[in-house]
Design a protein around this motif. Sequence first.
Motif, PDB file in Angstrom:
ATOM      1  N   SER A 128      39.380  46.897  39.863  1.00 48.89           N
ATOM      2  CA  SER A 128      38.546  47.676  38.942  1.00 48.89           C
ATOM      3  C   SER A 128      37.435  48.415  39.681  1.00 48.89           C
ATOM      4  O   SER A 128      37.128  49.574  39.362  1.00 48.89           O
ATOM      5  CB  SER A 128      37.946  46.737  37.884  1.00 48.89           C
ATOM      6  OG  SER A 128      38.964  46.110  37.139  1.00 48.89           O
ATOM      7  N   ALA A 129      36.829  47.749  40.684  1.00 45.91           N
ATOM      8  CA  ALA A 129      35.758  48.395  41.452  1.00 45.91           C
ATOM      9  C   ALA A 129      36.291  49.589  42.242  1.00 45.91           C
ATOM     10  O   ALA A 129      35.657  50.664  42.289  1.00 45.91           O
ATOM     11  CB  ALA A 129      35.107  47.376  42.387  1.00 45.91           C
ATOM     12  N   ALA A 179      41.586  41.232  40.497  1.00 49.02           N
ATOM     13  CA  ALA A 179      41.356  42.053  39.307  1.00 49.02           C
ATOM     14  C   ALA A 179      40.003  42.756  39.380  1.00 49.02           C
ATOM     15  O   ALA A 179      39.899  43.951  39.095  1.00 49.02           O
ATOM     16  CB  ALA A 179      41.435  41.175  38.056  1.00 49.02           C
ATOM     17  N   LYS A 180      38.969  42.023  39.794  1.00 48.65           N
ATOM     18  CA  LYS A 180      37.635  42.611  39.906  1.00 48.65           C
ATOM     19  C   LYS A 180      37.595  43.667  40.996  1.00 48.65           C
ATOM     20  O   LYS A 180      36.987  44.732  40.844  1.00 48.65           O
ATOM     21  CB  LYS A 180      36.615  41.504  40.185  1.00 48.65           C
ATOM     22  CG  LYS A 180      35.176  41.987  40.236  1.00 48.65           C
ATOM     23  CD  LYS A 180      34.230  40.813  40.443  1.00 48.65           C
ATOM     24  CE  LYS A 180      32.783  41.297  40.500  1.00 48.65           C
ATOM     25  NZ  LYS A 180      31.844  40.155  40.721  1.00 48.65           N
ATOM     26  N   GLN A 181      38.255  43.381  42.117  1.00 45.92           N
ATOM     27  CA  GLN A 181      38.281  44.332  43.231  1.00 45.92           C
ATOM     28  C   GLN A 181      39.016  45.607  42.853  1.00 45.92           C
ATOM     29  O   GLN A 181      38.576  46.717  43.184  1.00 45.92           O
ATOM     30  CB  GLN A 181      38.959  43.674  44.434  1.00 45.92           C
ATOM     31  CG  GLN A 181      39.021  44.557  45.677  1.00 45.92           C
ATOM     32  CD  GLN A 181      39.802  43.891  46.798  1.00 45.92           C
ATOM     33  OE1 GLN A 181      40.746  43.154  46.546  1.00 45.92           O
ATOM     34  NE2 GLN A 181      39.405  44.162  48.024  1.00 45.92           N
ATOM     35  N   GLU A 187      46.947  46.147  35.093  1.00 47.04           N
ATOM     36  CA  GLU A 187      45.936  45.343  34.418  1.00 47.04           C
ATOM     37  C   GLU A 187      46.511  44.619  33.209  1.00 47.04           C
ATOM     38  O   GLU A 187      46.177  43.463  32.938  1.00 47.04           O
ATOM     39  CB  GLU A 187      44.773  46.240  33.993  1.00 47.04           C
ATOM     40  CG  GLU A 187      43.619  45.490  33.376  1.00 47.04           C
ATOM     41  CD  GLU A 187      42.452  46.394  33.066  1.00 47.04           C
ATOM     42  OE1 GLU A 187      41.485  45.905  32.446  1.00 47.04           O
ATOM     43  OE2 GLU A 187      42.510  47.586  33.419  1.00 47.04           O
ATOM     44  N   GLY A 211      39.812  37.570  44.205  1.00 50.66           N
ATOM     45  CA  GLY A 211      39.182  38.376  43.161  1.00 50.66           C
ATOM     46  C   GLY A 211      39.868  39.708  42.983  1.00 50.66           C
ATOM     47  O   GLY A 211      39.211  40.764  42.956  1.00 50.66           O
ATOM     48  N   GLN A 219      37.034  52.496  39.906  1.00 51.87           N
ATOM     49  CA  GLN A 219      35.794  53.178  39.514  1.00 51.87           C
ATOM     50  C   GLN A 219      35.273  54.058  40.637  1.00 51.87           C
ATOM     51  O   GLN A 219      34.773  55.175  40.399  1.00 51.87           O
ATOM     52  CB  GLN A 219      34.744  52.117  39.118  1.00 51.87           C
ATOM     53  CG  GLN A 219      33.451  52.699  38.581  1.00 51.87           C
ATOM     54  CD  GLN A 219      33.656  53.451  37.277  1.00 51.87           C
ATOM     55  OE1 GLN A 219      34.559  53.137  36.502  1.00 51.87           O
ATOM     56  NE2 GLN A 219      32.824  54.465  37.030  1.00 51.87           N
ATOM     57  N   ARG A 258      48.331  41.265  33.961  1.00 49.24           N
ATOM     58  CA  ARG A 258      47.471  40.096  34.130  1.00 49.24           C
ATOM     59  C   ARG A 258      47.014  39.573  32.768  1.00 49.24           C
ATOM     60  O   ARG A 258      46.854  38.369  32.581  1.00 49.24           O
ATOM     61  CB  ARG A 258      46.278  40.441  35.013  1.00 49.24           C
ATOM     62  CG  ARG A 258      46.734  40.921  36.375  1.00 49.24           C
ATOM     63  CD  ARG A 258      45.659  40.792  37.429  1.00 49.24           C
ATOM     64  NE  ARG A 258      46.226  41.120  38.729  1.00 49.24           N
ATOM     65  CZ  ARG A 258      46.865  40.252  39.495  1.00 49.24           C
ATOM     66  NH1 ARG A 258      46.993  39.004  39.107  1.00 49.24           N
ATOM     67  NH2 ARG A 258      47.361  40.625  40.651  1.00 49.24           N
TER      68      ARG A 258
END
Length: 302
Positions: A143-144, A139-141, A163, A137, A147, A166
């Motif tokens: 982004s987190a 991309a999700k990681q 980003e 994960g 943030q 991808r």
Amino acid sequence: MSRWLRQHRYACLVALRRLWSQPFSSLSNILVISLTLAIPIIAASVLVSAQPVVRQIPVSPEVTLFLQPGAAAGSAAQLARRLQDEHPQEIQAVRVVAREDALKTLKANPSWADALSVLPSNPLPDAVVVTLHESAGLAKQASALAQEWRQLDHVDSVQLDSEWVRRLEAILGFVRIGLGLLAIGVALVVLATVFNTVRMQALTQREEIGVARLVGATESFVRRPFLYLGALTGVISCLVAIALSALALNPLNAALARLANSYGTQVVLRLPESLNLLLAVVIVAILAALSARWSVTRNTRF
């Protein structure tokens, strides 16, 4: 063995004679198939030429933290150590880019040198570049984490650099699927065109086929010239399609070169490898022969 070769040579000569005896019809069919085949060849050229460009771009996301302009000296190094200590599992490497080093790098670029020379002071901030480990994960990681790091002290902004890479990979995946569907459509066009061509030839040669059967000709002897007719039509159409694609790439490359030069890079569209093109010719010839066999079987039952 020699008898078998003579039979196939005779069938090939008969197929060539039938192509030559109806030049307008043969040329029309070949052009239709060639123009249809040229579309996926050009699309494959674009895909093949784009993949090396994507591979040269680092896929591992790099999260860049830009510090506030008034941050104290050494804040970037402290922040880098803090991030490494708090996220050892997620972070692969951390490096600090000092504002002085960033300014020197920009001044080395002629496009920026004149503009930066008139500035009274260095406007660039210190930066911390964080490279993350690959994970499921990712991309999700990424982004987190970006943030979360936006809330840290002395951090002015956070940029997730990779980003868009991808997104580009996702676009290429979509193009591959579209190219596969396009290949299926092209195969159907080849089958339909060859089927109709052989059907017309079989109806034209109806009396000749009937006489051949009366004197003892086997079904394979009757069908073999039509199979060669379909295969030859497919091979010639493929060769014409490759030539048309090569000609079409010249104006495309000229336009692409002007676009790439405006971005300071070079991209050239090339045809797929020779082995892939040869494989495509063989596949089209087999499909055309199968379509011809189906057509002659259906239209010579009398």
